[in-house]
Every structure is written in structure tokens, then in C-alpha cells.
Design a protein around this motif. Sequence first.
Motif, PDB file in Angstrom:
ATOM      1  N   TYR A   1       9.020  -2.984  -0.707  1.00 40.88           N
ATOM      2  CA  TYR A   1       8.855  -3.982  -1.352  1.00 40.88           C
ATOM      3  C   TYR A   1       8.778  -5.153  -2.122  1.00 40.88           C
ATOM      4  N   LEU A   2       9.778  -4.714  -2.391  1.00 44.75           N
ATOM      5  CA  LEU A   2      10.729  -5.825  -3.033  1.00 44.75           C
ATOM      6  C   LEU A   2      11.681  -7.208  -1.189  1.00 44.75           C
TER       7      LEU A   2
ATOM      8  N   THR B   1      -0.007  -2.105  -7.638  1.00 46.01           N
ATOM      9  CA  THR B   1       0.221  -2.867  -6.186  1.00 46.01           C
ATOM     10  C   THR B   1      -1.289  -3.008  -5.028  1.00 46.01           C
ATOM     11  N   PHE B   2      -2.212  -1.696  -5.982  1.00 51.43           N
ATOM     12  CA  PHE B   2      -3.012  -1.799  -5.690  1.00 51.43           C
ATOM     13  C   PHE B   2      -4.516  -3.091  -6.405  1.00 51.43           C
ATOM     14  N   LEU B   3      -3.937  -3.505  -7.629  1.00 48.39           N
ATOM     15  CA  LEU B   3      -4.732  -4.489  -8.348  1.00 48.39           C
ATOM     16  C   LEU B   3      -4.175  -5.755  -7.928  1.00 48.39           C
ATOM     17  N   ASN B   4      -3.232  -5.625  -7.296  1.00 49.83           N
ATOM     18  CA  ASN B   4      -3.118  -6.882  -6.911  1.00 49.83           C
ATOM     19  C   ASN B   4      -3.518  -7.202  -5.051  1.00 49.83           C
ATOM     20  N   ASP B   5      -3.555  -6.441  -4.762  1.00 54.72           N
ATOM     21  CA  ASP B   5      -3.727  -6.707  -2.930  1.00 54.72           C
ATOM     22  C   ASP B   5      -4.985  -7.592  -2.714  1.00 54.72           C
ATOM     23  N   PRO B   6      -5.994  -7.492  -3.676  1.00 52.12           N
ATOM     24  CA  PRO B   6      -7.337  -8.611  -4.001  1.00 52.12           C
ATOM     25  C   PRO B   6      -5.981 -10.475  -3.825  1.00 52.12           C
ATOM     26  N   LEU B   7      -5.398 -10.730  -4.433  1.00 50.77           N
ATOM     27  CA  LEU B   7      -5.325 -12.212  -4.529  1.00 50.77           C
ATOM     28  C   LEU B   7      -4.122 -12.742  -3.135  1.00 50.77           C
TER      29      LEU B   7
ATOM     30  N   PHE C   1       9.724  12.532  -3.383  1.00 49.69           N
ATOM     31  CA  PHE C   1       8.836  11.896  -3.713  1.00 49.69           C
ATOM     32  C   PHE C   1      10.035  10.825  -4.397  1.00 49.69           C
ATOM     33  N   GLY C   2      10.708  11.064  -5.182  1.00 53.53           N
ATOM     34  CA  GLY C   2      11.710   9.871  -5.693  1.00 53.53           C
ATOM     35  C   GLY C   2      12.245   9.164  -4.324  1.00 53.53           C
ATOM     36  N   MET C   3      13.210   9.943  -3.586  1.00 56.67           N
ATOM     37  CA  MET C   3      13.758   8.817  -2.918  1.00 56.67           C
ATOM     38  C   MET C   3      12.627   8.116  -1.910  1.00 56.67           C
ATOM     39  N   ALA C   4      10.654   8.877  -1.631  1.00 53.72           N
ATOM     40  CA  ALA C   4      10.497   7.953  -0.691  1.00 53.72           C
ATOM     41  C   ALA C   4       9.737   6.482  -1.373  1.00 53.72           C
ATOM     42  N   HIS C   5       9.324   7.004  -3.004  1.00 52.18           N
ATOM     43  CA  HIS C   5       9.139   5.731  -4.041  1.00 52.18           C
ATOM     44  C   HIS C   5      10.090   4.516  -3.845  1.00 52.18           C
TER      45      HIS C   5
ATOM     46  N   PHE D   1       0.783  -0.998   0.234  1.00 51.45           N
ATOM     47  CA  PHE D   1       0.016  -0.071   0.109  1.00 51.45           C
ATOM     48  C   PHE D   1       0.933   1.325   0.051  1.00 51.45           C
ATOM     49  N   ILE D   2       1.911   1.132   0.624  1.00 51.93           N
ATOM     50  CA  ILE D   2       3.119   2.592   0.952  1.00 51.93           C
ATOM     51  C   ILE D   2       3.551   2.607  -0.377  1.00 51.93           C
TER      52      ILE D   2
END
Length: 98
Positions: free
Chosen positions: A50-51, A81-87, A39-43, A10-11
Amino acid sequence: MLRAFRVVAFIEGITTILLFLVAMPLKYGLDYDALIRPFGMAHGVAWLAYLAAMAVCLPGKGFTIAEWLRTFVFALFPTGTFLNDPLIARRQEQLSRA
């Protein structure tokens, strides 16, 4: 562990949206680039988290190779990542029932 992965995902998704829908339009539309670096650093940090979360949270949870690949590939696209969350949520529910 899957709950922790979902939080990290989510983050990562939020940082992607902020970068693409806030920082980049301001840079290219209004020539205001002050938000690109933070924002680039946070991402970038969120992407690495995530990895790492994939490597720590997903093993032993019954994911197929295709689901692992899907989880990785969906993170390459904004909102993926939002589309994958239901899985992930379904697998979390299955494991909690077992």
C-alpha cells in the motif's frame, strides 16, 4: 494507475479485517493462535505494498497534501481504506474524463 492503487488498498483492507475479525478473536477467545502469523504476515506485506503503491500511483494525479495525508492516515485504521476509496474513485473518474 489509480485502479492499481485501489486494488492494493482493497487487499490491504481485507487483510486488516481478517487479522482483526478472524485471527485475533480466535487467538484471544479460543486460545487458537495458528492464524496470527500467516494473517499478520499477509497484512504486513499488504501494508508495505500500500505504501509503495501510494508512492508510485498517486504522484502527478492532482492530490493535495491533505488528500495524501488522509490516504495515509485512513490506512492506519481498520476499514479506513474502504472509507477512502470514494476519494480515489472520484479522482480516477476525473482523470478518465480529462
